[in-house]
Enzyme design. Structure first.
Site, PDB file in Angstrom:
ATOM      1  N   ASP A  79       0.816  -1.226   0.000  1.00 41.63           N
ATOM      2  CA  ASP A  79       0.000   0.000   0.000  1.00 41.63           C
ATOM      3  C   ASP A  79       0.843   1.266   0.000  1.00 41.63           C
ATOM      4  O   ASP A  79       0.448   2.280   0.574  1.00 41.63           O
ATOM      5  CB  ASP A  79      -0.960   0.043   1.206  1.00 41.63           C
ATOM      6  CG  ASP A  79      -1.855  -1.168   1.273  1.00 41.63           C
ATOM      7  OD1 ASP A  79      -2.299  -1.605   0.201  1.00 41.63           O
ATOM      8  OD2 ASP A  79      -2.093  -1.677   2.376  1.00 41.63           O
ATOM      9  N   LYS A 131       1.991   2.344  -4.956  1.00 38.93           N
ATOM     10  CA  LYS A 131       2.704   1.884  -6.165  1.00 38.93           C
ATOM     11  C   LYS A 131       1.891   2.110  -7.428  1.00 38.93           C
ATOM     12  O   LYS A 131       2.444   2.442  -8.470  1.00 38.93           O
ATOM     13  CB  LYS A 131       3.050   0.384  -6.041  1.00 38.93           C
ATOM     14  CG  LYS A 131       4.049   0.088  -4.946  1.00 38.93           C
ATOM     15  CD  LYS A 131       4.371  -1.381  -4.874  1.00 38.93           C
ATOM     16  CE  LYS A 131       3.191  -2.234  -4.456  1.00 38.93           C
ATOM     17  NZ  LYS A 131       2.679  -1.982  -3.100  1.00 38.93           N
ATOM     18  N   GLY A 132       0.554   1.934  -7.330  1.00 36.08           N
ATOM     19  CA  GLY A 132      -0.301   2.063  -8.514  1.00 36.08           C
ATOM     20  C   GLY A 132      -0.094   3.403  -9.201  1.00 36.08           C
ATOM     21  O   GLY A 132       0.089   3.479 -10.415  1.00 36.08           O
ATOM     22  N   GLY A 142      -4.315  -4.277  -4.632  1.00 30.36           N
ATOM     23  CA  GLY A 142      -5.291  -3.283  -5.089  1.00 30.36           C
ATOM     24  C   GLY A 142      -4.529  -2.023  -5.431  1.00 30.36           C
ATOM     25  O   GLY A 142      -4.083  -1.306  -4.548  1.00 30.36           O
ATOM     26  N   HIS A 143      -4.311  -1.783  -6.712  1.00 26.14           N
ATOM     27  CA  HIS A 143      -3.551  -0.605  -7.121  1.00 26.14           C
ATOM     28  C   HIS A 143      -4.514   0.469  -7.611  1.00 26.14           C
ATOM     29  O   HIS A 143      -5.252   0.264  -8.563  1.00 26.14           O
ATOM     30  CB  HIS A 143      -2.532  -0.995  -8.215  1.00 26.14           C
ATOM     31  CG  HIS A 143      -1.431  -1.854  -7.672  1.00 26.14           C
ATOM     32  ND1 HIS A 143      -0.522  -2.509  -8.458  1.00 26.14           N
ATOM     33  CD2 HIS A 143      -1.090  -2.143  -6.399  1.00 26.14           C
ATOM     34  CE1 HIS A 143       0.324  -3.170  -7.680  1.00 26.14           C
ATOM     35  NE2 HIS A 143      -0.009  -2.970  -6.437  1.00 26.14           N
ATOM     36  N   GLN A 177       2.210  -5.774  -3.262  1.00 31.40           N
ATOM     37  CA  GLN A 177       2.521  -5.848  -1.828  1.00 31.40           C
ATOM     38  C   GLN A 177       3.860  -5.133  -1.551  1.00 31.40           C
ATOM     39  O   GLN A 177       4.240  -4.263  -2.317  1.00 31.40           O
ATOM     40  CB  GLN A 177       2.545  -7.298  -1.322  1.00 31.40           C
ATOM     41  CG  GLN A 177       1.174  -7.974  -1.328  1.00 31.40           C
ATOM     42  CD  GLN A 177       0.802  -8.598  -2.657  1.00 31.40           C
ATOM     43  OE1 GLN A 177       1.624  -9.246  -3.286  1.00 31.40           O
ATOM     44  NE2 GLN A 177      -0.423  -8.423  -3.079  1.00 31.40           N
ATOM     45  N   THR A 205       2.742 -12.355   2.862  1.00 33.86           N
ATOM     46  CA  THR A 205       1.978 -12.990   1.810  1.00 33.86           C
ATOM     47  C   THR A 205       2.801 -14.190   1.315  1.00 33.86           C
ATOM     48  O   THR A 205       3.847 -14.504   1.867  1.00 33.86           O
ATOM     49  CB  THR A 205       1.601 -11.981   0.698  1.00 33.86           C
ATOM     50  OG1 THR A 205       0.639 -12.599  -0.170  1.00 33.86           O
ATOM     51  CG2 THR A 205       2.817 -11.517  -0.104  1.00 33.86           C
ATOM     52  N   ARG A 228      -6.183   0.824   7.610  1.00 38.37           N
ATOM     53  CA  ARG A 228      -4.791   0.401   7.733  1.00 38.37           C
ATOM     54  C   ARG A 228      -4.221   0.852   9.068  1.00 38.37           C
ATOM     55  O   ARG A 228      -4.599   1.919   9.569  1.00 38.37           O
ATOM     56  CB  ARG A 228      -3.960   0.998   6.608  1.00 38.37           C
ATOM     57  CG  ARG A 228      -4.406   0.513   5.255  1.00 38.37           C
ATOM     58  CD  ARG A 228      -3.603   1.168   4.140  1.00 38.37           C
ATOM     59  NE  ARG A 228      -4.096   0.736   2.842  1.00 38.37           N
ATOM     60  CZ  ARG A 228      -4.268   1.524   1.789  1.00 38.37           C
ATOM     61  NH1 ARG A 228      -3.968   2.803   1.872  1.00 38.37           N
ATOM     62  NH2 ARG A 228      -4.729   1.041   0.665  1.00 38.37           N
ATOM     63  N   ASP A 278       1.597  14.689   1.519  1.00 38.79           N
ATOM     64  CA  ASP A 278       0.546  15.603   1.968  1.00 38.79           C
ATOM     65  C   ASP A 278      -0.183  15.108   3.215  1.00 38.79           C
ATOM     66  O   ASP A 278      -0.794  15.907   3.915  1.00 38.79           O
ATOM     67  CB  ASP A 278      -0.446  15.858   0.818  1.00 38.79           C
ATOM     68  CG  ASP A 278      -0.998  14.558   0.243  1.00 38.79           C
ATOM     69  OD1 ASP A 278      -0.183  13.669  -0.105  1.00 38.79           O
ATOM     70  OD2 ASP A 278      -2.223  14.427   0.159  1.00 38.79           O
ATOM     71  N   VAL A 284       2.237  14.159  -4.005  1.00 36.10           N
ATOM     72  CA  VAL A 284       1.527  14.974  -3.016  1.00 36.10           C
ATOM     73  C   VAL A 284       0.005  14.862  -3.160  1.00 36.10           C
ATOM     74  O   VAL A 284      -0.738  15.731  -2.733  1.00 36.10           O
ATOM     75  CB  VAL A 284       1.972  16.454  -3.124  1.00 36.10           C
ATOM     76  CG1 VAL A 284       3.400  16.625  -2.649  1.00 36.10           C
ATOM     77  CG2 VAL A 284       1.815  16.981  -4.551  1.00 36.10           C
TER      78      VAL A 284
HETATM   79  P1  IMP Z   1      -2.675 -12.597   1.683  1.00 36.76           P
HETATM   80  O1  IMP Z   1      -1.729 -12.098   0.650  1.00 36.76           O
HETATM   81  O2  IMP Z   1      -4.117 -12.343   1.350  1.00 36.76           O
HETATM   82  O3  IMP Z   1      -2.414 -14.024   2.055  1.00 36.76           O
HETATM   83  O4  IMP Z   1      -2.420 -11.756   3.028  1.00 36.76           O
HETATM   84  C1  IMP Z   1      -1.214 -11.875   3.786  1.00 36.76           C
HETATM   85  C2  IMP Z   1      -0.837 -10.532   4.389  1.00 36.76           C
HETATM   86  O5  IMP Z   1      -0.447  -9.652   3.359  1.00 36.76           O
HETATM   87  C3  IMP Z   1      -1.952  -9.833   5.149  1.00 36.76           C
HETATM   88  O6  IMP Z   1      -1.385  -9.095   6.212  1.00 36.76           O
HETATM   89  C4  IMP Z   1      -2.529  -8.884   4.115  1.00 36.76           C
HETATM   90  O7  IMP Z   1      -3.172  -7.787   4.706  1.00 36.76           O
HETATM   91  C5  IMP Z   1      -1.253  -8.477   3.403  1.00 36.76           C
HETATM   92  N1  IMP Z   1      -1.490  -8.064   2.017  1.00 36.76           N
HETATM   93  C6  IMP Z   1      -1.751  -8.845   0.947  1.00 36.76           C
HETATM   94  N2  IMP Z   1      -1.884  -8.121  -0.172  1.00 36.76           N
HETATM   95  C7  IMP Z   1      -1.680  -6.854   0.189  1.00 36.76           C
HETATM   96  C8  IMP Z   1      -1.639  -5.625  -0.555  1.00 36.76           C
HETATM   97  O8  IMP Z   1      -1.802  -5.572  -1.768  1.00 36.76           O
HETATM   98  N3  IMP Z   1      -1.393  -4.506   0.183  1.00 36.76           N
HETATM   99  C9  IMP Z   1      -1.155  -4.548   1.512  1.00 36.76           C
HETATM  100  N4  IMP Z   1      -1.162  -5.658   2.224  1.00 36.76           N
HETATM  101  C10 IMP Z   1      -1.423  -6.805   1.571  1.00 36.76           C
END
Ligand code: IMP
Length: 422
Positions: A13, A16-17, A40-41, A223, A238, A303, A331, A412
């Site tokens: 998070d 990056k997107g 999720g980008h 990630q 992950t 978050r 910002d 920003v």
């Molecule tokens: P999983 O990838 O769904 O197995 O989740 C494992 C861990 O990685 C958890 O703490 C999720 O919240 C975190 N996580 C997985 N994908 C993302 C992402 O795209 N952004 C932030 N955290 C992620």
């Protein structure tokens, strides 16, 4: 632009997107190499919000080729929905998106097992996105996974699905969960397979030919470094290599073809899910959540927030070989009087200037902070370096210096125009 690997230098998070979208302007091809629709980008263009989960963010730039590489785990039904959603918004997804035939599939039993295992772990849960990512990569390692190449071969898919469902339904029953219907899963996946067939190809060859032509490739990491299966805060990670090496294994493009690594980091720290976060802090969490910021793009979860952790980002520079930083969300700190930055961890009598391997040790670490004066001026309108308040410039320079690589991009706000290139 040369071949660039873009990685998250924190816990995901990092924004990056948006940075990928900006860098895509100079690239010919954008490749996703790991993760799945847990990512999720978010990209804003002319006030329109786009959230991408599997499709590389390059799809939003006309003329760019997008590749979902072999290292990604693909939920085909989710991918079709994402393509449909993009097309509804007027985005061209035709002849510009390619899907690796050796990417592994996420099946409904992976999602169900993800949820069941998390529930069984109780307070020790990982806090996954419940997208089935861990079980899908588990099957890949156990050599019991199904791949895109199987999905587009109707006869083979039917046979393999029948086999795999038999075993997985037994496991689901053992958890006390409802077994899945072969008929329904088969119908849904067959339909998705038919829709995706035109996108499926040998992406290793495609990328090899592109590098021979001299095309510039952008490798879009998902990630972040500390969610990496090897280098992250295991087991709160992950299931893929989110660090720079994952770009090679997840695409088939060899290491000597990579020219630079850009690390993306927020001007503070966030994390979703469980696991250690040494600089976690209620003051900054209240501030950011109060501003309506820092809610997950995939799950909507708030978050966890903390001060900038330079020990972590320095470690990220080491593991990824980061050559340059893009700093986002500056910002978010605009109203603060004083801003803290973690420069070391204290653990009993020990002091760490790197991230200890054991998540339990990291959870006990106490941050050692340096303090910076806030600029207390909105930065969202800044378009050039000199538009930023002096104290904001000093802060940006300091966090990059502490992290071990120069600043190249400062962001920003969510818009393309809210980007300062150095
Ligand atoms: P999983 O990838 O769904 O197995 O989740 C494992 C861990 O990685 C958890 O703490 C999720 O919240 C975190 N996580 C997985 N994908 C993302 C992402 O795209 N952004 C932030 N955290 C992620």
């Amino acid at each position: 632009m040369a071949n660039t690997i873009l990685v998250g230098a924190q816990w995901g998070d990092e924004g990056k997107g948006k940075i990928i979208d900006v860098l895509t302007e100079e690239a010919d091809i954008v490749v996703r190499t790991q993760g799945g629709n847990n990512a999720g980008h978010t990209v804003f263009i002319a006030g329109q919000k786009y959230v991408l989960h599997l499709v590389p963010s390059g799809i939003l730039r006309p003329g760019k080729t997008c590749v979902i590489g072999n290292g990604v785990v693909v939920d085909p039904v989710g991918l079709v929905a994402e393509i449909d959603g993009l097309q509804k918004l007027g985005v061209k997804v035709d002849g510009n998106l390619f899907l690796s035939e050796t990417a592994h599939l996420v099946l409904p039993y992976h999602r169900e097992l993800d949820a069941q295992r998390e529930a069984l772990k109780g307070k020790n849960k990982i806090g996954t996105t419940k997208r089935g990512i861990g079980p899908a990569y588990g099957d890949k390692a156990a050599r019991t996974g199904l791949r895109v190449i199987d999905l587009v071969n109707a006869e083979r898919f039917e046979e393999l699905l029948r086999q795999r469902l038999r075993e997985n339904n037994e496991v689901l029953k053992a958890f006390g969960a409802k077994p899945l219907s072969f008929k329904k899963v088969h119908a849904d996946y067959r339909a998705a397979g038919d829709r995706l067939r035109p996108f499926v190809t040998n992406t290793v060859v495609l990328l090899h030919e592109a590098t021979r032509r001299g095309d510039d490739i952008l490798f879009e990491g998902a990630q972040g470094t500390f969610l990496d299966i090897d280098h992250g805060t295991y087991p709160f990670v992950t299931s893929s290599n989110t660090t720079a090496g994952g770009a090679c294994t997840g695409s088939g493009v060899p290491p000597h073809r990579m020219d630079r690594v850009v690390g993306v980091m927020k001007a503070y720290t966030t994390r979703v899910g469980e696991g250690p976060l040494p600089t976690e802090n209620a003051e900054i969490a209240d501030l950011l959540h109060g501003l309506g910021r820092e809610f997950g793009a995939t799950t909507g979860r708030p978050r966890r927030c903390g001060w900038f952790d330079a020990v972590a980002t320095r470690h990220a520079t080491m593991v990824n070989g980061i050559d340059a930083f893009a700093v986002t969300n500056l910002d978010g700190l605009d109203t603060l009087e004083t801003i803290k930055v973690c420069v070391a961890y204290r653990h009993g009598r020990d002091k760490f200037d790197y991230v200890p391997s054991d998540a339990a040790t990291l959870a006990e670490c106490k941050p050692v902070y340096a303090e910076f004066p806030g600029w207390r001026t909105p930065t969202t309108g800044a378009q050039r370096w000199k538009d930023l308040p002096v104290k904001a410039r000093q802060y940006l320079k300091a966090i990059c210096e502490l992290s071990g690589a120069p600043l190249r991009v400062a962001s920003v706000g969510p818009g393309r125009e809210q980007t300062i290139m150095l």
